[in-house]
Enzyme design. Structure first.
Site, PDB file in Angstrom:
ATOM      1  N   ASP A  22     -11.968   4.544 -11.901  1.00  0.00           N
ATOM      2  CA  ASP A  22     -10.490   4.276 -11.090  1.00  0.00           C
ATOM      3  C   ASP A  22      -9.807   3.084 -11.639  1.00  0.00           C
ATOM      4  O   ASP A  22      -8.447   2.926 -11.511  1.00  0.00           O
ATOM      5  CB  ASP A  22     -10.675   4.094  -9.832  1.00  0.00           C
ATOM      6  CG  ASP A  22     -11.012   5.647  -9.002  1.00  0.00           C
ATOM      7  OD1 ASP A  22     -10.957   6.715  -9.692  1.00  0.00           O
ATOM      8  OD2 ASP A  22     -11.166   5.584  -7.798  1.00  0.00           O
ATOM      9  N   LYS A  48      -4.818   2.733  -4.134  1.00  0.00           N
ATOM     10  CA  LYS A  48      -4.270   4.242  -4.619  1.00  0.00           C
ATOM     11  C   LYS A  48      -4.515   5.541  -3.530  1.00  0.00           C
ATOM     12  O   LYS A  48      -5.513   5.353  -2.953  1.00  0.00           O
ATOM     13  CB  LYS A  48      -4.838   4.610  -5.986  1.00  0.00           C
ATOM     14  CG  LYS A  48      -6.397   4.773  -6.263  1.00  0.00           C
ATOM     15  CD  LYS A  48      -6.633   6.300  -5.749  1.00  0.00           C
ATOM     16  CE  LYS A  48      -8.295   6.128  -5.754  1.00  0.00           C
ATOM     17  NZ  LYS A  48      -8.979   7.161  -5.003  1.00  0.00           N
TER      18      LYS A  48
HETATM   19  P1  ATP Z   1     -13.080   4.200  -4.623  1.00  0.00           P
HETATM   20  O1  ATP Z   1     -11.832   4.974  -4.011  1.00  0.00           O
HETATM   21  O2  ATP Z   1     -12.734   3.608  -6.146  1.00  0.00           O
HETATM   22  O3  ATP Z   1     -14.179   5.125  -4.602  1.00  0.00           O
HETATM   23  P2  ATP Z   1     -13.654   3.158  -2.243  1.00  0.00           P
HETATM   24  O4  ATP Z   1     -11.926   2.616  -1.892  1.00  0.00           O
HETATM   25  O5  ATP Z   1     -13.854   4.326  -1.397  1.00  0.00           O
HETATM   26  O6  ATP Z   1     -13.417   3.171  -3.721  1.00  0.00           O
HETATM   27  P3  ATP Z   1     -14.160   0.302  -1.842  1.00  0.00           P
HETATM   28  O7  ATP Z   1     -13.368  -0.248  -0.910  1.00  0.00           O
HETATM   29  O8  ATP Z   1     -14.205  -0.087  -3.552  1.00  0.00           O
HETATM   30  O9  ATP Z   1     -14.510   1.831  -1.948  1.00  0.00           O
HETATM   31  O10 ATP Z   1     -16.017  -0.015  -1.573  1.00  0.00           O
HETATM   32  C1  ATP Z   1     -17.154   0.615  -1.926  1.00  0.00           C
HETATM   33  C2  ATP Z   1     -18.389  -0.301  -1.814  1.00  0.00           C
HETATM   34  O11 ATP Z   1     -18.233  -1.242  -3.003  1.00  0.00           O
HETATM   35  C3  ATP Z   1     -18.222  -1.120  -0.409  1.00  0.00           C
HETATM   36  O12 ATP Z   1     -18.928  -0.726   0.559  1.00  0.00           O
HETATM   37  C4  ATP Z   1     -18.613  -2.496  -0.806  1.00  0.00           C
HETATM   38  O13 ATP Z   1     -19.686  -2.897  -0.250  1.00  0.00           O
HETATM   39  C5  ATP Z   1     -18.644  -2.570  -2.507  1.00  0.00           C
HETATM   40  N1  ATP Z   1     -17.787  -3.463  -2.941  1.00  0.00           N
HETATM   41  C6  ATP Z   1     -17.952  -4.259  -4.027  1.00  0.00           C
HETATM   42  N2  ATP Z   1     -16.962  -5.107  -4.377  1.00  0.00           N
HETATM   43  C7  ATP Z   1     -16.039  -4.677  -3.473  1.00  0.00           C
HETATM   44  C8  ATP Z   1     -14.458  -5.328  -3.355  1.00  0.00           C
HETATM   45  N3  ATP Z   1     -14.120  -6.167  -4.270  1.00  0.00           N
HETATM   46  N4  ATP Z   1     -13.764  -4.815  -2.582  1.00  0.00           N
HETATM   47  C9  ATP Z   1     -14.532  -3.820  -1.721  1.00  0.00           C
HETATM   48  N5  ATP Z   1     -15.744  -3.303  -1.582  1.00  0.00           N
HETATM   49  C10 ATP Z   1     -16.549  -3.828  -2.500  1.00  0.00           C
END
Ligand code: ATP
Length: 312
Positions: A139, A11
């Site tokens: 989210d 998203k």
């Molecule tokens: P959001 O936009 O919901 O805040 P994000 O896109 O910024 O999330 P993610 O890619 O979800 O961030 O990753 C955040 C942290 O979560 C990563 O540094 C990783 O170590 C951890 N993590 C745990 N599970 C997952 C997963 N399935 N995919 C990606 N990262 C994960």
């Protein structure tokens, strides 16, 4: 028990306003979420316990993975189904950049909730799945719903908005750069906490102001040029000064013939809207001509009308 494969899309936030304090360390937000076609693939295969595998070296392959935690939550909530059917081997083919403000972990976790509902034949309703989802992350309810939606509260009170058709987004992210969501919100609180609205009435007033505001009107009219002008993200106020590289990237995208550019969520991904694929390809070339950096990843993706779905 059957195996299932899911498309779990990322998203972006077309709008993110921090309204005030929601208590318990959370913020009261007003957001517009948009699903994009860039997606992970999540496969679930029957297995005695839960196991997790992921193609990306920075994603944990243990109990801390949000998708694994989704499995544990389901086992805890439906112990009889778990005892009868067992867990699942969860395989994540990671295509969404990690820690990028694109809800990559959230969408994987959402796919596991939907997958176990199918594998265990629980027949959960959307509201029931949403209630489980919010316990894992604010989210995730949106990742299940998908499309274009208004999110208030911590982002979990959702109202669908009309689909935005034929809008493309360029995503730009420095591969080696990650921003912690927790850091971004805490820093915002330190700097702007004194401006927060408090009290149920004042919060409701702010919410209503947003719902009748210009962005929601532009979406209703499918006016992508105006949406591009109205993009907003309060977290830019703390992330851009701390990461000048991201600020420069945002400006470059904005000046590359796009409809507007903005940071997504807590960053560091920056996105820009374009009317069609040709404009998108052209803008990407312009950005590359200005920022010649092999660490910079650029993607062209399209707005998508649906969230997590079974892969064909
Ligand atoms: P959001 O936009 O919901 O805040 P994000 O896109 O910024 O999330 P993610 O890619 O979800 O961030 O990753 C955040 C942290 O979560 C990563 O540094 C990783 O170590 C951890 N993590 C745990 N599970 C997952 C997963 N399935 N995919 C990606 N990262 C994960």
């Amino acid at each position: 028990m059957d195996s299932y494969s899911f498309i779990a899309p990322a998203k972006i936030n077309l709008y993110l306003e921090i309204i005030g304090d929601a208590g318990g360390g959370y913020h009261e937000l007003a957001m517009v979420f948009q699903t994009i076609e860039l997606a992970d693939r999540v496969d679930l295969r029957p297995s005695k316990q839960f196991e997790i595998r992921c193609s990306h070296p920075e994603v944990p392959q243990d109990k801390t993975n949000l998708a694994y935690r989704a499995g544990e939550l389901m086992a805890q909530e439906f112990p009889q189904a778990f005892a009868r059917h067992g867990g699942a081997e969860i395989n994540i083919d990671k295509r969404i950049p990690v820690a990028a403000g694109l809800a990559g972990g959230s969408t994987d976790a959402g796919a596991v909730l939907v997958g176990l509902d199918l594998m265990w034949q629980l027949g959960l309703t959307q509201p029931e799945l949403q209630k489980l989802a919010v316990r894992l992350g604010a989210d995730i309810p949106f990742c299940l719903m998908g499309g274009t939606a208004l999110g208030t509260g911590r982002g979990e009170d959702l109202e669908p908005l009309p689909d935005l058709e034929n809008v493309y987004a360029i995503l730009a992210k420095y591969r080696s750069l990650q921003v912690s969501t927790g850091w971004a919100y805490q820093t915002y609180r330190q700097q702007f906490g004194s401006t927060y609205v408090s009290g149920a009435e004042a919060l409701e007033e702010q919410r209503q102001r947003f719902e009748s505001g210009a962005m929601i009107g532009a979406i209703a009219r499918q006016d992508s040029a105006l949406i591009g002008k109205l993009l907003h993200n309060d977290l830019e106020k703390v992330v851009l000064p701390a990461y000048p590289q991201v600020a420069q990237l945002r400006q470059t995208l904005e000046e590359a013939g796009t409809l507007g550019a903005m940071m997504s969520g807590s960053g560091p991904t920056v996105f820009a809207l374009v009317e069609n694929q040709e404009r998108g390809a052209d803008a990407i070339e312009r950005v590359k001509a200005i920022i010649d950096n092999p660490d910079l990843d650029l993607y062209l993706t399209k707005f998508a009308p649906r969230g997590i779905r079974v892969a064909n």
